[in-house]
Scaffold this motif. Sequence first.
Motif, short mmCIF file in Angstrom:
data_model
loop_
_atom_site.label_atom_id
_atom_site.label_comp_id
_atom_site.label_asym_id
_atom_site.label_seq_id
_atom_site.Cartn_x
_atom_site.Cartn_y
_atom_site.Cartn_z
N GLN A 110 -4.92 8.39 1.01
CA GLN A 110 -4.97 6.98 0.63
C GLN A 110 -6.34 6.37 0.96
O GLN A 110 -6.49 5.15 1.00
CB GLN A 110 -3.85 6.20 1.32
N ALA A 148 8.74 10.39 -2.80
CA ALA A 148 8.31 10.70 -1.44
C ALA A 148 9.46 10.37 -0.49
O ALA A 148 10.36 9.60 -0.85
CB ALA A 148 7.08 9.86 -1.08
N ALA A 193 1.38 18.33 8.86
CA ALA A 193 2.59 17.60 8.46
C ALA A 193 3.75 17.84 9.42
O ALA A 193 3.97 18.96 9.87
CB ALA A 193 2.98 18.01 7.05
N VAL A 219 -2.73 9.63 6.83
CA VAL A 219 -2.82 8.86 5.59
C VAL A 219 -4.17 9.07 4.90
O VAL A 219 -4.28 9.06 3.69
CB VAL A 219 -2.54 7.36 5.89
N LEU A 265 -4.39 0.02 8.36
CA LEU A 265 -3.55 1.15 8.80
C LEU A 265 -3.04 0.96 10.22
O LEU A 265 -1.91 1.31 10.53
CB LEU A 265 -4.34 2.45 8.73
N PHE A 292 7.98 17.35 -3.04
CA PHE A 292 7.18 16.20 -3.48
C PHE A 292 5.70 16.53 -3.61
O PHE A 292 4.94 15.76 -4.17
CB PHE A 292 7.31 15.05 -2.48
N LYS A 323 0.81 -1.23 0.00
CA LYS A 323 0.00 0.00 0.00
C LYS A 323 0.83 1.27 0.00
O LYS A 323 0.32 2.33 -0.35
CB LYS A 323 -0.90 0.04 1.25
N LEU A 329 2.06 17.59 -1.37
CA LEU A 329 1.41 16.95 -0.23
C LEU A 329 1.08 15.51 -0.61
O LEU A 329 0.78 15.21 -1.76
CB LEU A 329 0.12 17.72 0.06
N ILE A 367 -0.45 8.81 12.33
CA ILE A 367 -0.27 8.17 11.03
C ILE A 367 -1.63 7.78 10.44
O ILE A 367 -1.92 8.05 9.27
CB ILE A 367 0.63 6.91 11.14
N CYS A 410 5.60 4.53 -3.10
CA CYS A 410 6.11 5.90 -2.91
C CYS A 410 7.21 5.97 -1.85
O CYS A 410 8.21 6.63 -2.05
CB CYS A 410 4.98 6.83 -2.52
C1 HEC Z 1 1.33 8.33 -4.11
C2 HEC Z 1 2.48 8.34 -3.25
C3 HEC Z 1 2.28 8.00 -1.78
C4 HEC Z 1 1.70 6.86 -1.25
C5 HEC Z 1 1.06 5.68 -1.97
C6 HEC Z 1 1.84 6.98 0.19
N1 HEC Z 1 2.47 8.16 0.51
FE1 HEC Z 1 2.92 8.83 2.40
N2 HEC Z 1 3.74 10.53 1.61
C7 HEC Z 1 3.83 10.83 0.26
C8 HEC Z 1 4.50 12.11 0.11
C9 HEC Z 1 4.81 12.80 -1.22
C10 HEC Z 1 4.82 12.57 1.41
C11 HEC Z 1 5.58 13.87 1.80
C12 HEC Z 1 4.65 15.05 1.83
C13 HEC Z 1 3.75 15.02 3.02
O1 HEC Z 1 4.21 14.87 4.17
O2 HEC Z 1 2.52 15.15 2.82
C14 HEC Z 1 4.31 11.56 2.33
C15 HEC Z 1 4.39 11.64 3.71
C16 HEC Z 1 3.99 10.65 4.60
C17 HEC Z 1 4.10 10.75 6.04
C18 HEC Z 1 4.69 11.93 6.80
C19 HEC Z 1 3.59 12.90 7.03
C20 HEC Z 1 4.01 14.25 7.49
O3 HEC Z 1 3.62 14.60 8.60
O4 HEC Z 1 4.68 14.99 6.78
C21 HEC Z 1 3.59 9.59 6.55
C22 HEC Z 1 3.48 9.22 8.04
C23 HEC Z 1 3.17 8.77 5.45
N3 HEC Z 1 3.42 9.46 4.27
C24 HEC Z 1 2.63 7.50 5.58
C25 HEC Z 1 2.17 6.74 4.50
C26 HEC Z 1 1.57 5.42 4.63
C27 HEC Z 1 1.40 4.68 5.94
C28 HEC Z 1 1.22 5.02 3.38
C29 HEC Z 1 0.51 3.73 2.98
C30 HEC Z 1 -0.77 3.48 3.60
C31 HEC Z 1 1.60 6.07 2.45
N4 HEC Z 1 2.18 7.09 3.17
C32 HEC Z 1 1.40 6.01 1.09
C33 HEC Z 1 3.39 10.05 -0.79
C34 HEC Z 1 2.76 8.81 -0.66
#
Ligand code: HEC
Length: 147
Positions: free
Chosen positions: A107, A55, A91, A83, A116, A101, A37, A103, A79, A41
């Motif tokens: 998901q 990411a 963030a 998500v 999750l 990258f 999942k 935001l 988290i 990224c």
């Molecule tokens: C399509 C790409 C993509 C997918 C799929 C993805 N992420 Fe992310 N995620 C990102 C990007 C880009 C960032 C950095 C920008 C932000 O923090 O929003 C990020 C940031 C985060 C952060 C840090 C948040 C913060 O406070 O900055 C967490 C925790 C996270 N992802 C958890 C997850 C989890 C758990 C999953 C799977 C369920 C997931 N991500 C799936 C692209 C993705």
Amino acid sequence: MKKQILLITGLALAFNGNLMADAIPAPSEGEILFTQKCASCHSITRPKDMSTVVAPALMGVMHHLKISYPNKDKAVTFIKDYVINPTKEKAICMPKKIERFGLMPSQKGNVTEEELEVIANWMFDNFPPKNFRGMGQGKNFKILRVR
Ligand code: HEC
């Protein structure tokens, strides 16, 4: 002929079983779910080619997350919420990551709340790895908010 096939299948199974037991520890449910999942990224290992990274890698995400959320319950809650409902205000990553990258896309629909819960616990328990040395620990690094 049939006997041979059975024998070969049997041997393959035995060999496989051995390999599983000795060499490769079975991946946990959290690891499997994260791989399905999130890992498209977020790289589980340190990325080798930064030009293809979309990411922050998982170890970097958890390094920063644990600075703001050292408490496991709060980290897991964060988290699970982020998500599904990511916003710039919530963030915890460095602002330049969002600039670079964008935001994270929500998901919602890609992962259930139960999944999750498992994923978030696995992330907290296993990352960053013990030998992790992040960037941003130098003198320019400021802890903005501890929650
Ligand atoms: C399509 C790409 C993509 C997918 C799929 C993805 N992420 Fe992310 N995620 C990102 C990007 C880009 C960032 C950095 C920008 C932000 O923090 O929003 C990020 C940031 C985060 C952060 C840090 C948040 C913060 O406070 O900055 C967490 C925790 C996270 N992802 C958890 C997850 C989890 C758990 C999953 C799977 C369920 C997931 N991500 C799936 C692209 C993705």
